[in-house]
Design an enzyme around this catalytic site. Structure first.
Site, PDB file in Angstrom:
ATOM      1  N   LYS A 218      -1.175  -9.277   2.729  1.00 25.70           N
ATOM      2  CA  LYS A 218      -0.549  -8.872   3.931  1.00 25.70           C
ATOM      3  C   LYS A 218      -1.344  -7.911   4.787  1.00 25.70           C
ATOM      4  O   LYS A 218      -1.948  -7.394   4.385  1.00 25.70           O
ATOM      5  CB  LYS A 218       0.892  -8.122   3.514  1.00 25.70           C
ATOM      6  CG  LYS A 218       1.693  -7.499   4.590  1.00 25.70           C
ATOM      7  CD  LYS A 218       3.038  -7.332   4.363  1.00 25.70           C
ATOM      8  CE  LYS A 218       3.357  -5.913   3.794  1.00 25.70           C
ATOM      9  NZ  LYS A 218       2.787  -4.791   4.579  1.00 25.70           N
TER      10      LYS A 218
ATOM     11  N   GLU B 189      -0.918  -5.589   8.373  1.00 31.80           N
ATOM     12  CA  GLU B 189      -0.323  -4.947   9.444  1.00 31.80           C
ATOM     13  C   GLU B 189      -1.012  -5.572  10.651  1.00 31.80           C
ATOM     14  O   GLU B 189      -2.054  -5.310  10.947  1.00 31.80           O
ATOM     15  CB  GLU B 189      -0.354  -3.438   9.467  1.00 31.80           C
ATOM     16  CG  GLU B 189       0.356  -2.867   8.099  1.00 31.80           C
ATOM     17  CD  GLU B 189       0.544  -1.499   8.061  1.00 31.80           C
ATOM     18  OE1 GLU B 189       0.451  -0.753   9.282  1.00 31.80           O
ATOM     19  OE2 GLU B 189       1.064  -1.064   7.226  1.00 31.80           O
TER      20      GLU B 189
ATOM     21  N   ASP C 291       0.810  -1.147  -0.115  1.00 33.00           N
ATOM     22  CA  ASP C 291       0.012  -0.244   0.044  1.00 33.00           C
ATOM     23  C   ASP C 291       0.615   1.275   0.043  1.00 33.00           C
ATOM     24  O   ASP C 291       0.231   2.301   0.022  1.00 33.00           O
ATOM     25  CB  ASP C 291      -0.866  -0.078   1.129  1.00 33.00           C
ATOM     26  CG  ASP C 291      -0.456  -0.040   2.559  1.00 33.00           C
ATOM     27  OD1 ASP C 291       0.640  -0.207   2.718  1.00 33.00           O
ATOM     28  OD2 ASP C 291      -1.173   0.183   3.617  1.00 33.00           O
ATOM     29  N   SER C 292       2.188   1.239  -0.039  1.00 32.49           N
ATOM     30  CA  SER C 292       3.035   2.264  -0.050  1.00 32.49           C
ATOM     31  C   SER C 292       2.825   2.713  -1.465  1.00 32.49           C
ATOM     32  O   SER C 292       3.220   3.920  -1.760  1.00 32.49           O
ATOM     33  CB  SER C 292       4.538   1.447  -0.183  1.00 32.49           C
ATOM     34  OG  SER C 292       4.618   0.426  -1.085  1.00 32.49           O
TER      35      SER C 292
ATOM     36  N   GLU D 164       9.510  -4.138  10.386  1.00 33.51           N
ATOM     37  CA  GLU D 164       9.974  -2.980   9.833  1.00 33.51           C
ATOM     38  C   GLU D 164      10.399  -1.759  11.045  1.00 33.51           C
ATOM     39  O   GLU D 164       9.808  -1.760  11.950  1.00 33.51           O
ATOM     40  CB  GLU D 164       8.801  -2.173   9.002  1.00 33.51           C
ATOM     41  CG  GLU D 164       9.035  -0.799   8.429  1.00 33.51           C
ATOM     42  CD  GLU D 164       8.084  -0.374   7.399  1.00 33.51           C
ATOM     43  OE1 GLU D 164       7.274  -0.953   7.040  1.00 33.51           O
ATOM     44  OE2 GLU D 164       8.341   0.874   6.994  1.00 33.51           O
TER      45      GLU D 164
ATOM     46  N   ASP E   4      -0.947  -5.978  -0.176  1.00 34.27           N
ATOM     47  CA  ASP E   4      -1.228  -5.558   0.958  1.00 34.27           C
ATOM     48  C   ASP E   4      -3.045  -5.368   1.224  1.00 34.27           C
ATOM     49  O   ASP E   4      -3.713  -4.645   0.072  1.00 34.27           O
ATOM     50  CB  ASP E   4      -1.008  -4.156   1.187  1.00 34.27           C
ATOM     51  CG  ASP E   4       0.518  -4.151   1.962  1.00 34.27           C
ATOM     52  OD1 ASP E   4       0.403  -4.928   2.810  1.00 34.27           O
ATOM     53  OD2 ASP E   4       1.183  -2.966   2.038  1.00 34.27           O
TER      54      ASP E   4
HETATM   55  O1  KIV Z   1       3.661  -1.020   1.695  1.00 38.28           O
HETATM   56  C1  KIV Z   1       4.685  -1.471   1.553  1.00 38.28           C
HETATM   57  O2  KIV Z   1       5.194  -1.245   0.673  1.00 38.28           O
HETATM   58  C2  KIV Z   1       5.039  -2.141   2.649  1.00 38.28           C
HETATM   59  C3  KIV Z   1       6.489  -2.484   2.835  1.00 38.28           C
HETATM   60  C4  KIV Z   1       7.271  -1.350   3.273  1.00 38.28           C
HETATM   61  C5  KIV Z   1       7.003  -3.798   3.428  1.00 38.28           C
HETATM   62  O3  KIV Z   1       4.386  -2.849   3.478  1.00 38.28           O
END
Ligand code: KIV
Length: 276
Positions: free
Chosen positions: A123, A125, A54-55, A192, A93
């Site tokens: 993924k 959090e 989600d970056s 992280e 994510d």
């Molecule tokens: O959103 C993302 O790119 C991430 C990485 C920093 C692991 O969660």
């Protein structure tokens, strides 16, 4: 049909979530993020796991945090990455607000992501509170990678993106989060923005691979945000090693193009059509 096998990139054996788990303590797991098909196609050859993080909200859409990223955005980018990647495990994510509320909202979001993108895992959090969600999804056919330590979706609670675990209490909490995520069935855990000692402790304490980002070289694997490691941004966290200077390369190319357009040097004969 003849017995002849049709060889195409689609037939390349793709990495699986259990395949990643089996790498615990073995050859380091190479992971990067991708958000589009051409980048995924380039990095696929070298990566065991590609994360559609989600970056994307920050590095592609220009948001100032990941909080504004939606499920539809993740699905669109997940579909693009799946068109480019044929070998690496693709993990998408779950964005903020799409899974925290209840196990059934998490299942709805995660199953939609998997069905609409074709990715192999999601993924989230996670803290100890997320253990029920991880086990609910895993039991229903959705492999889950967890993310502990600095959790960017919690930026408004944390007050920023500083490395986590400076005091004993928070360090113990992060360790507990990782152990709970592993016990609940995560196939791997991203850790992280923590100090090396805590990252090493987590890696020793869990029986699934840890994937470090700003963590420790002793993690079972490493991940970076691809536009960061390619040097597309000036300001990046301390843990980002810039392996290239794509910002500089792009600037130079665009400046040369602009100069050539203005001087009418481009397009020259080589780049124009002349029918006989
Ligand atoms: O959103 C993302 O790119 C991430 C990485 C920093 C692991 O969660």
């Amino acid at each position: 049909m003849s017995g002849q096998k049709h060889i195409s990139r689609q037939n390349v054996a793709r990495m699986t979530a259990p395949g990643i788990t089996a790498r615990k303590g073995g050859e380091p797991i190479v992971c990067l993020t991708a958000y589009d098909a051409p980048t995924a196609a380039i990095i696929d050859e070298y990566c065991d796991l590609i994360l559609v993080g989600d970056s994307v909200g920050m590095v592609v859409h220009g948001l100032n945090s990941t909080v504004g990223v939606t499920l539809d955005m993740m699905i669109l980018h997940g579909q693009a990455v799946m068109r480019g990647a044929h070998k690496a495990l693709v993990v998408v994510d779950l964005p903020f607000g799409s899974y925290e509320d209840s196990v059934s909202s998490a299942f709805k979001s995660a199953s939609r992501v998997m069905m609409e993108t074709g990715c192999q895992a999601v993924k989230i959090e996670s803290g100890t509170y997320a253990a029920a969600t991880i086990s609910y999804l895993t039991q229903r056919g959705i492999p889950v990678m967890s993310h502990v330590g600095l959790r960017p979706q919690s930026v408004n609670v944390l007050g920023g993106y500083r490395a986590r675990g400076r005091d004993q209490k928070v360090a113990a909490e992060i360790l507990n989060n990782a152990v709970a995520a592993a016990d609940a069935g995560s196939f791997a855990i991203v850790i992280e923005g923590v100090n090396t000692q805590l990252a090493d402790e987590v890696t020793k304490a869990v029986n699934v691979p840890t994937i470090g980002i700003g963590a420790s070289k002793n993690c079972d694997g490493q991940i970076l945000v691809t536009p960061d490691m390619l040097g597309l941004f000036e300001r990046t966290p301390k843990f980002v090693k810039k392996y290239e200077d794509l910002k500089g390369i792009t600037e130079r190319a665009v400046k040369t193009y602009a100069d050539e357009v203005k001087s009418r040097a481009f397009p020259s004969k080589q780049y124009t059509y002349k029918f006989k």
